[in-house]
Structures are given as structure tokens and as C-alpha cells.
Design a protein around this motif. Sequence first.
Motif, short mmCIF file in Angstrom:
data_model
loop_
_atom_site.label_atom_id
_atom_site.label_comp_id
_atom_site.label_asym_id
_atom_site.label_seq_id
_atom_site.Cartn_x
_atom_site.Cartn_y
_atom_site.Cartn_z
N ARG A 144 75.44 51.36 42.82
CA ARG A 144 76.30 50.25 42.37
C ARG A 144 75.97 49.89 40.92
N SER A 145 75.47 50.84 40.18
CA SER A 145 75.07 50.72 38.77
C SER A 145 73.79 49.90 38.60
N GLU A 146 72.97 49.81 39.67
CA GLU A 146 71.69 49.12 39.56
C GLU A 146 70.75 49.88 38.63
N ILE A 147 69.89 49.14 37.97
CA ILE A 147 68.81 49.71 37.17
C ILE A 147 67.54 49.47 37.98
N LEU A 148 67.00 50.54 38.57
CA LEU A 148 65.92 50.40 39.55
C LEU A 148 64.53 50.56 38.95
N ALA A 149 64.40 51.44 37.96
CA ALA A 149 63.11 51.68 37.31
C ALA A 149 63.36 52.29 35.95
N TRP A 150 62.43 52.10 35.02
CA TRP A 150 62.64 52.61 33.66
C TRP A 150 61.30 52.75 32.96
N ASN A 151 61.30 53.49 31.85
CA ASN A 151 60.07 53.65 31.08
C ASN A 151 60.11 52.81 29.80
N ARG A 152 59.02 52.85 29.05
CA ARG A 152 58.89 52.02 27.86
C ARG A 152 59.96 52.33 26.83
N MET A 153 60.31 53.63 26.68
CA MET A 153 61.32 53.99 25.68
C MET A 153 62.71 53.51 26.06
N ALA A 154 63.01 53.49 27.35
CA ALA A 154 64.29 52.93 27.79
C ALA A 154 64.35 51.44 27.47
N ALA A 155 63.22 50.75 27.67
CA ALA A 155 63.18 49.32 27.34
C ALA A 155 63.33 49.11 25.84
N ALA A 156 62.73 49.98 25.03
CA ALA A 156 62.84 49.85 23.58
C ALA A 156 64.27 50.11 23.12
#
Length: 307
Positions: A144-156
Motif C-alpha cells: 500500500r506504498s508503505e515505507i517499512l525500512a530504509w538505510n542512512r542514504m535513503a534518509a539523506a
Amino acid sequence: MDDDGTRAAPAAGEPLDRRAELSEFLRTRRARLKPQDVGLPDFGRHRRVPGLRREELAQLAGVSVAYYTRLEQGNGRNVSAEVLDAIARALRLTDAEHAHLTHLAKPKQHKKKRASRGQQQVRVALSQLLDTLDGVPAYIGGPRSEILAWNRMAAALFGDWGELPPRERNWARLVFLSPAYRDLFVEWDSKASDMVSYLRLYAGCHPDDPELSALVGELSVKSEEFRRLWATHDVREKSHGVKRMRHPLVGDLSLAYETLHLPDDEEQFLVMYHAEPGSPSADALRLLASWGTDAVRAGQGQSRTQD
């Protein structure tokens, strides 16, 4: 019904009407074709409907007009796979559209699972994998287009998703309701269209999903652009491509992305972004990585999973 005759998006929590979805999907696919597109003569007479007439589509598919009319009215009961294949060919459907038509006309029974958003879990090994992708923005997404997990570069690159409540860690909500994401994506219209097309494809398989209905209902109330795109009934698989962005710290970026569906969970996928080696975008990504905690707020040094 909306002013243009299409059925309005469901209210929050209201399931999608599969028969209405089948009817409107076929009608909108038929409306986009002209006789000359499919090798039929157009005698220049005034046409009361946009695109092909029902009888023209039935002729191309090799079925009776009455049979096709029943199908377009939402009665897909007992329709064969062969007839659906013929209609898909006549309508020039893409693979994703063909699959969507089949889901609507011949729905499969799905096991009830993940009744609540809190049950969406990302394997520990996948979270660790995200952390090892140094210099590569990457995240795990949900159906459903959820963002479940990410890394530091995705956050940047995309912002501090960790500061958002879990419910708001959702691409569709961010794209349509956050001005920052409208500024981030240079071709915002394309990003918005893609997002709705992905949700439409999932909706064809899971029309009774209460979380999807709530999301569609909320966005339909809050975003006129979402309502317009939802009414087009376009569907698309999430795959690969290029996104142009304008980052507030490093400027313009042109990044290719790849989507990898997880073999042990068909509802989750890994998305990774990368730049062409030696390009200005590659230099910008390296600069973004060098900002470290100045670009990524405290607490983003590790990949984060949804609470």
C-alpha cells in the motif's frame, strides 16, 4: 458518481466494488482506442462515445455484443481465460493491465493475513542488508506504498522518515500531501501517476483490504489530483526507471532505480537508487553521503523499521 460519470473513490474503510471496478476499467480502456488504432474503418460519422464502440470491441475480440456488454457491466462470472485473453488483445492491454483485468473478472481467494499495519515485519537480515549498501539509497516498501525500512542514504536523500508517525511513512501520503516531496521530484506528475497506478494494481487483487480503502478514501478527500488520477483506472507494475530530483543540499540528481520483489514475501520489495558512474549525480550522491549527520538528523545512522 463524479461529475464525469465515473464512480467516486470509496469512503475511508469502504471496500472497493469489484463489479464497478471491472466495468469502469473496461470502459476506460475502450475509450482510449480509436478505430484507426486497431485497423477498423472510421467513416467520419459523429461518434457518441469516445473511443471504440462496444460492438467494435466485441468484433475485434470475437465475442457477441451481448456477451461483451454483460462483461462491461461488471458481470464477469464464468468468463473464460480465453475470452479475457481475446479482450486484452483487442484492447491492446499491457501485461499489468491484462493481469488487472483477470483479477477483477476472476478473483482469487486470498488468505487473510496482515490484518493490521503493525503486522508488517521486515526480516532482520534485510535490515542488515540495507545497512551494508553504503552510498546507495535503498528502502523496503509494502503493497500500500508503505515505507517499512530504509538505510542512512535513503534518509539523506528523501528525508527523515523516522521522525514521522508510522502511519505517515507512506509514499502516497507523502507525494500527494507533502509540499516538500512536490519540490523534491522534478517530474512530480509522473511520480504521482506511478504511485496511483501501483495502488490500483494492488486494489484489483485486494478490493476488500480495509487499510487500502482507508488510504484511498483519505487521499480522495484531501487531494483533487489523487481523485483525478484514481478515476483514470491506469495500472502499472513497480519495476525500474529514472527519477530526476532537486535536493535542497546537493541540487539536481538523475538517479536510476531498480525494484526487486522479495522471494519469500510477494507484498514487500526492495528499491535501490544509483547514479551513472562519473556523472554529476554520482558526485552529488558522494557529497550527500559525506554530509553524514549534518544531512541526516541524529538517530538515522541505522536503518529503521516501522514500529
